[in-house]
Scaffold this motif. Sequence first.
Motif, PDB file in Angstrom:
ATOM      1  N   ILE A  66     -34.832  84.576   5.977  1.00  0.00           N
ATOM      2  CA  ILE A  66     -35.574  85.804   5.685  1.00  0.00           C
ATOM      3  C   ILE A  66     -36.419  86.183   6.893  1.00  0.00           C
ATOM      4  N   PRO A  67     -36.229  87.365   7.474  1.00  0.00           N
ATOM      5  CA  PRO A  67     -37.048  87.773   8.618  1.00  0.00           C
ATOM      6  C   PRO A  67     -38.491  88.043   8.212  1.00  0.00           C
ATOM      7  N   ILE A  68     -39.410  87.676   9.098  1.00  0.00           N
ATOM      8  CA  ILE A  68     -40.833  87.920   8.873  1.00  0.00           C
ATOM      9  C   ILE A  68     -41.224  89.207   9.575  1.00  0.00           C
ATOM     10  N   VAL A  69     -41.807  90.128   8.834  1.00  0.00           N
ATOM     11  CA  VAL A  69     -42.271  91.401   9.380  1.00  0.00           C
ATOM     12  C   VAL A  69     -43.792  91.396   9.347  1.00  0.00           C
ATOM     13  N   ALA A  70     -44.409  91.302  10.514  1.00  0.00           N
ATOM     14  CA  ALA A  70     -45.870  91.274  10.596  1.00  0.00           C
ATOM     15  C   ALA A  70     -46.425  92.687  10.520  1.00  0.00           C
ATOM     16  N   VAL A  71     -47.455  92.871   9.708  1.00  0.00           N
ATOM     17  CA  VAL A  71     -48.084  94.188   9.556  1.00  0.00           C
ATOM     18  C   VAL A  71     -49.477  94.109  10.162  1.00  0.00           C
ATOM     19  N   ASP A  72     -49.637  94.700  11.345  1.00  0.00           N
ATOM     20  CA  ASP A  72     -50.922  94.680  12.040  1.00  0.00           C
ATOM     21  C   ASP A  72     -50.856  95.684  13.184  1.00  0.00           C
ATOM     22  N   ASN A  73     -51.931  96.389  13.421  1.00  0.00           N
ATOM     23  CA  ASN A  73     -51.932  97.423  14.465  1.00  0.00           C
ATOM     24  C   ASN A  73     -52.309  96.811  15.814  1.00  0.00           C
ATOM     25  N   VAL A  74     -51.414  95.983  16.313  1.00  0.00           N
ATOM     26  CA  VAL A  74     -51.645  95.324  17.593  1.00  0.00           C
ATOM     27  C   VAL A  74     -50.430  95.516  18.501  1.00  0.00           C
ATOM     28  N   GLY A  75     -50.675  95.425  19.810  1.00  0.00           N
ATOM     29  CA  GLY A  75     -49.586  95.439  20.777  1.00  0.00           C
ATOM     30  C   GLY A  75     -48.679  96.637  20.629  1.00  0.00           C
ATOM     31  N   GLU A  76     -47.391  96.377  20.568  1.00  0.00           N
ATOM     32  CA  GLU A  76     -46.382  97.433  20.489  1.00  0.00           C
ATOM     33  C   GLU A  76     -45.799  97.556  19.083  1.00  0.00           C
ATOM     34  N   ALA A  77     -46.655  97.417  18.086  1.00  0.00           N
ATOM     35  CA  ALA A  77     -46.197  97.558  16.701  1.00  0.00           C
ATOM     36  C   ALA A  77     -45.633  98.954  16.477  1.00  0.00           C
ATOM     37  N   VAL A  78     -44.540  99.032  15.710  1.00  0.00           N
ATOM     38  CA  VAL A  78     -43.861 100.301  15.442  1.00  0.00           C
ATOM     39  C   VAL A  78     -44.395 100.891  14.133  1.00  0.00           C
ATOM     40  N   ASP A 117     -43.131 104.115   9.170  1.00  0.00           N
ATOM     41  CA  ASP A 117     -42.201 105.161   8.758  1.00  0.00           C
ATOM     42  C   ASP A 117     -41.020 105.294   9.713  1.00  0.00           C
ATOM     43  N   ARG A 118     -41.148 104.722  10.920  1.00  0.00           N
ATOM     44  CA  ARG A 118     -40.051 104.777  11.877  1.00  0.00           C
ATOM     45  C   ARG A 118     -39.446 103.403  12.157  1.00  0.00           C
ATOM     46  N   ALA A 119     -40.053 102.376  11.628  1.00  0.00           N
ATOM     47  CA  ALA A 119     -39.620 101.016  11.923  1.00  0.00           C
ATOM     48  C   ALA A 119     -38.402 100.616  11.110  1.00  0.00           C
ATOM     49  N   GLU A 120     -37.644  99.685  11.670  1.00  0.00           N
ATOM     50  CA  GLU A 120     -36.559  99.068  10.918  1.00  0.00           C
ATOM     51  C   GLU A 120     -37.187  98.098   9.928  1.00  0.00           C
ATOM     52  N   LEU A 121     -36.928  98.310   8.657  1.00  0.00           N
ATOM     53  CA  LEU A 121     -37.519  97.494   7.602  1.00  0.00           C
ATOM     54  C   LEU A 121     -36.379  96.844   6.825  1.00  0.00           C
ATOM     55  N   PRO A 122     -36.090  95.581   7.073  1.00  0.00           N
ATOM     56  CA  PRO A 122     -34.948  94.947   6.401  1.00  0.00           C
ATOM     57  C   PRO A 122     -35.109  94.961   4.885  1.00  0.00           C
ATOM     58  N   GLU A 123     -34.003  95.070   4.187  1.00  0.00           N
ATOM     59  CA  GLU A 123     -34.068  95.073   2.729  1.00  0.00           C
ATOM     60  C   GLU A 123     -34.541  93.716   2.209  1.00  0.00           C
ATOM     61  N   ARG A 124     -34.046  92.662   2.815  1.00  0.00           N
ATOM     62  CA  ARG A 124     -34.510  91.312   2.453  1.00  0.00           C
ATOM     63  C   ARG A 124     -35.430  90.846   3.571  1.00  0.00           C
ATOM     64  N   CYS A 125     -36.701  90.709   3.259  1.00  0.00           N
ATOM     65  CA  CYS A 125     -37.685  90.354   4.277  1.00  0.00           C
ATOM     66  C   CYS A 125     -38.934  89.819   3.607  1.00  0.00           C
ATOM     67  N   VAL A 126     -39.867  89.346   4.441  1.00  0.00           N
ATOM     68  CA  VAL A 126     -41.193  88.988   3.946  1.00  0.00           C
ATOM     69  C   VAL A 126     -42.202  89.762   4.768  1.00  0.00           C
ATOM     70  N   LEU A 127     -43.025  90.517   4.097  1.00  0.00           N
ATOM     71  CA  LEU A 127     -44.058  91.332   4.732  1.00  0.00           C
ATOM     72  C   LEU A 127     -45.318  90.487   4.869  1.00  0.00           C
ATOM     73  N   LEU A 128     -45.741  90.287   6.102  1.00  0.00           N
ATOM     74  CA  LEU A 128     -46.847  89.371   6.378  1.00  0.00           C
ATOM     75  C   LEU A 128     -48.118  90.137   6.723  1.00  0.00           C
ATOM     76  N   PHE A 129     -49.183  89.879   5.964  1.00  0.00           N
ATOM     77  CA  PHE A 129     -50.450  90.580   6.137  1.00  0.00           C
ATOM     78  C   PHE A 129     -51.552  89.598   6.523  1.00  0.00           C
ATOM     79  N   GLY A 130     -52.486  90.098   7.328  1.00  0.00           N
ATOM     80  CA  GLY A 130     -53.626  89.295   7.738  1.00  0.00           C
ATOM     81  C   GLY A 130     -54.832  89.572   6.869  1.00  0.00           C
ATOM     82  N   GLN A 131     -55.961  89.057   7.290  1.00  0.00           N
ATOM     83  CA  GLN A 131     -57.191  89.207   6.538  1.00  0.00           C
ATOM     84  C   GLN A 131     -57.961  90.439   6.982  1.00  0.00           C
ATOM     85  N   GLU A 132     -58.845  90.852   6.108  1.00  0.00           N
ATOM     86  CA  GLU A 132     -59.719  91.976   6.438  1.00  0.00           C
ATOM     87  C   GLU A 132     -60.555  91.620   7.671  1.00  0.00           C
ATOM     88  N   GLY A 133     -60.558  92.475   8.658  1.00  0.00           N
ATOM     89  CA  GLY A 133     -61.334  92.211   9.865  1.00  0.00           C
ATOM     90  C   GLY A 133     -60.493  91.641  10.989  1.00  0.00           C
TER      91      GLY A 133
END
Length: 205
Positions: free
Chosen positions: A130-142, A145-161
């Motif tokens: 299962i590919p890991i998709v990191a969700v964070d506004n860092v670096g060259e994040a896409v 709405d335009r990113a490739e979002l695999p149907e089978r994946c794990v959406l990885l979120f960080g903490q507040e702050g």
Amino acid sequence: MPEPSRELTTHGVGPWPGEWPEGEQYDPELLANGDSRNVIDRYRYWTMEAIVADLDARRHPFHVAIENWQHDMNIGSIVRSANAFLADRVHIIGRRRWNRRGAMVTDRYQHVVHHPDVEAFAAWARAEGIPIVAVDNVGEAVPVDRAELPERCVLLFGQEGPGLSGEALAAASSHIEITQYGSTRSINASAAAAVVMYEWCRRYA
């Protein structure tokens, strides 16, 4: 099906009027006393086990993962959103204990698993393919709405702050962000999670 009595609470239904329906999914205690749970009408008077079994038969192939190093209070809200969007699993990385208050008891219907650290979580993802998709506004994040979002994946979120740790970002195969238009650098972690889960459902559900 008769219209259930609405006398119990504004959020629930009263005792079942008339002859009880047949089916193993129904809970005799709820039929007799009413159902005040925050569930959709389809699941009124059902046992918790029957609801989970029905959800399991229809779950979406995306997972949600959250780092939990600071006991983030947003985790409960993210679990609630994962239930609403019918995620396969929620993965808690780091501390096993998390604040369940924001989940509003939806964790009873949502499978939640624990990984002691990012390394263990990444090993699980590799083993499952299962590919890991990191969700964070860092670096060259896409933008999501335009990113490739695999149907089978794990959406990885960080903490507040602090957002995602460097180790978590390195474990991901792709990085996405949510486009913003105001002055703030980031939006609430649970709100971000709901936006991305909705985008997945918009494409695939």
